[in-house]
Each structure stands twice: as C-alpha cells, then as structure tokens.
Design an enzyme around this catalytic site. Structure first.
Site, PDB file in Angstrom:
ATOM      1  N   MET A  11      37.053 -27.318  20.471  1.00  0.00           N
ATOM      2  CA  MET A  11      38.364 -26.949  20.999  1.00  0.00           C
ATOM      3  C   MET A  11      38.423 -25.431  21.202  1.00  0.00           C
ATOM      4  O   MET A  11      39.507 -24.854  21.279  1.00  0.00           O
ATOM      5  CB  MET A  11      39.469 -27.417  20.062  1.00  0.00           C
ATOM      6  N   GLY A  12      37.252 -24.806  21.256  1.00  0.00           N
ATOM      7  CA  GLY A  12      37.215 -23.375  21.525  1.00  0.00           C
ATOM      8  C   GLY A  12      37.545 -22.548  20.308  1.00  0.00           C
ATOM      9  O   GLY A  12      37.478 -23.023  19.178  1.00  0.00           O
ATOM     10  N   LEU A  49      35.718 -20.130  19.200  1.00  0.00           N
ATOM     11  CA  LEU A  49      34.433 -20.347  18.530  1.00  0.00           C
ATOM     12  C   LEU A  49      34.182 -19.313  17.428  1.00  0.00           C
ATOM     13  O   LEU A  49      34.593 -18.160  17.542  1.00  0.00           O
ATOM     14  CB  LEU A  49      33.298 -20.293  19.563  1.00  0.00           C
ATOM     15  N   HIS A  50      33.509 -19.776  16.379  1.00  0.00           N
ATOM     16  CA  HIS A  50      33.174 -18.899  15.247  1.00  0.00           C
ATOM     17  C   HIS A  50      31.745 -19.218  14.813  1.00  0.00           C
ATOM     18  O   HIS A  50      31.050 -20.005  15.491  1.00  0.00           O
ATOM     19  CB  HIS A  50      34.184 -19.078  14.108  1.00  0.00           C
ATOM     20  N   HIS A  97      30.551 -22.789  14.837  1.00  0.00           N
ATOM     21  CA  HIS A  97      30.163 -23.316  16.159  1.00  0.00           C
ATOM     22  C   HIS A  97      28.792 -22.781  16.567  1.00  0.00           C
ATOM     23  O   HIS A  97      28.016 -23.476  17.225  1.00  0.00           O
ATOM     24  CB  HIS A  97      31.201 -22.918  17.216  1.00  0.00           C
TER      25      HIS A  97
HETATM   26  O1  PAF Z   1      36.301 -30.810  15.907  1.00  0.00           O
HETATM   27  C1  PAF Z   1      36.877 -30.503  16.959  1.00  0.00           C
HETATM   28  O2  PAF Z   1      36.868 -29.357  17.392  1.00  0.00           O
HETATM   29  C2  PAF Z   1      37.630 -31.572  17.739  1.00  0.00           C
HETATM   30  O3  PAF Z   1      38.217 -32.500  16.884  1.00  0.00           O
HETATM   31  C3  PAF Z   1      36.774 -32.268  18.804  1.00  0.00           C
HETATM   32  C4  PAF Z   1      35.618 -33.046  18.176  1.00  0.00           C
HETATM   33  C5  PAF Z   1      36.215 -31.243  19.775  1.00  0.00           C
HETATM   34  C6  PAF Z   1      37.619 -33.263  19.587  1.00  0.00           C
HETATM   35  O4  PAF Z   1      38.680 -32.626  20.228  1.00  0.00           O
END
Ligand code: PAF
Length: 290
Positions: free
Chosen positions: A30-31, A33-34, A37
């Site tokens: 869901m962006g 990012l850290h 990610h």
């Molecule tokens: O973990 C997440 O960031 C969200 O739950 C996902 C898996 C991208 C689904 O929207």
C-alpha cells in the site's frame, strides 16, 4: 523502471514476460515504503525475472472508522525505493478501475479472518483477500512475497492460494525491526516522539514471551500475563489483544505443546501496532506455519 497505471497494460506486460519463458515475481504493497518493504523487494529480486511492485491503498480493507483517508502516501519516495531495490515495474492502479461503480464480488476467507486482527477489524481480511486475488489475476505472478509481521494476512493468503488453486508460490519474509526492536510499519509514522518511546513496550512484550518460553513457561495465560504487565506499564498503550494460538488455525491455545504463535495488537495514540513471534520447543526462533 516502468510505471504502469492501467490494468490492461499491466496484464500485457506480464503476459509478454511469461511468453518469453521468464518468471514474474510480485510484491503487493500500500506504499509508504520502508525498510521492511526493501527486504520484501530484495527477497523478490532473487525469486524471478520481472519484479513487479504494486502500490494501491485498498479501500476495501479499511473499516468505516479507520484510517483510509489519512493512510500515509508518499509516491515520490516510494518510486525512489522501488528503483533502488531493482523493481522493473511499479503498478499503481486507480481505485475507480479496481472497484468500478457496481463492484460487488468479494473473497470470503472463513474463520481465519475472524480471529486476532479480524475480531477488531471486521471485514478487513475479506478486503485484503479480494484485492490480493484481483492483483494476482492482473499481474499473474509465479511468486508473490509478503511480510511475516502480518502473520495472519500471510496465512490467509497462503490458504486462499491453496483453496482457489492459484498455482503460485508465496514467500514469507522475516519482520524487519527498528534498532529498539519495534517492527517497521508505515503506521509508525503516526507516532509522536512520546508515543514512539511508549511503543517500545510492544517488542519488549514479545521478547518477554520468548524469554519465559525459553525458561520453560508454556502456559498461555502465564505468557500473555507477562506480556500484558509490560504493556500496561505504559499509560499510552491500550491492549487490543494478546494471544497465544495455533500457528495454522489461529485457535487459542491453553498450553504450547510443540509450537504456538504469540500475537498482539496495541493501540498507542493514533497507531494500532501489531507484532508476533512463533515459539517452538527446541527451536524457539523458527517460524512455524509460515
Ligand atoms: O500488507 C499490505 O500492505 C496490504 O494488506 C496488501 C497485502 C498490499 C493488500 O492491500
């Protein structure tokens, strides 16, 4: 690095890759990012040829009183991180394309979705499973990568992949922590300096459970009791749940016979923080079902 917004273009790009005999590997996010990610992207990079990262804040997984509108968004930084980590494609679909007018089909995840976070976030995992299945159908990955911090999410997605014969591999990546142990999360941004300090109680509680288990304590109420005491020392922290449960069914355990998942959710100011660990006899740091 290619940025793709249109669903058909993403589908074509993946189809072309696969037609060349290359593997598509996918990290849905869901962006915002850290470092957590980054680890997902690094694991993904080793597991396929075309690395696709999606950034989509999924409205279907937020309750009406939750933080969808205020969920942190930082596309400029996200693209920098994606580039650094070697993403080939960043897929950023529009909400109106993912959920057009009249959209009505959802994935029912069953009992797993009602436990732990699902108990206080009704419908959350239905929304997660739905968007992940949609993204899988668009990106058609051979492999997809998720973090173990969201243990329940990973379990549900693995089960969905099995139950619906999706035929892809799912890789779980260890939780990445700040130097004081707090699990990295986009929602850590919500914490004021005082709240951030208070948030240390969450990894401390996890560590206390690990230590007690190593010392021979396997009674769930003793383990959760120790954790609760640590959290309750923090006036800013409000326990949502602290549980010891089966690593696959997420049913409560009274006693850890071989292994068990310790999971907790704690509200600190505007942030709801989650963390977990798997305790296992003889191999306390292994990761159980995942
Ligand atoms: O973990 C997440 O960031 C969200 O739950 C996902 C898996 C991208 C689904 O929207």
């Amino acid at each position: 690095m290619r940025i793709i917004e249109e669903i058909d273009e993403m589908r074509e790009c993946a189809a072309k890759t696969r037609s060349l005999g290359l593997k598509v590997v996918f990290v849905p996010t869901m962006g915002c990012l850290h470092d957590g990610h980054r680890e997902l992207l690094r694991a993904a990079k080793k597991s396929g040829d075309l690395l696709v990262l999606s950034i989509f804040v999924n409205p279907a997984q937020f309750g009406p009183k939750e933080d969808f509108a205020s969920y942190p968004r930082d596309m400029v930084r996200d693209l920098e991180i994606a580039g650094d980590e070697g993403a080939d494609v960043v897929f950023t679909p529009k909400a109106a394309d993912m959920y057009p007018e009249g959209y009505s089909t959802f994935v029912e995840v069953g009992a797993l979705g009602d436990k732990l976070c699902g108990a206080s976030r009704p419908g959350h995992f239905r929304g997660v499973a739905t968007v992940v299945l949609k993204l899988f159908n668009i990106v058609t990955p051979d492999t997809a990568v998720f973090g173990k911090k969201d243990y329940q999410q990973l379990l549900i997605i693995r089960k969905m992949a099995r139950d619906l014969d999706l035929g892809l591999d799912i890789i779980g990546v260890e939780t990445v922590r700040e130097p004081d142990g707090l699990a990295r999360s986009s929602r850590n941004r919500y914490l004021s300096p005082e709240e951030r300090e208070a948030a240390r109680c969450v990894p401390e509680a996890i560590e206390a459970a690990k230590e007690a288990f190593s010392a021979g304590v396997n009674d769930a109420s003793l383990l959760t009791g120790k954790m609760k005491k640590i959290i309750e020392k923090q006036p800013r922290a409000v326990v949502d749940y602290i549980k010891v449960c089966d690593t696959e069914s997420l049913e409560d355990l009274g006693m850890i016979e071989t292994n068990g998942l310790v999971a907790l959710a704690v509200k600190i100011g505007p942030a709801r923080l989650i963390d977990n660990c798997v305790l296992e006899k003889g191999a306390p740091r292994r990761t159980g079902a995942l």
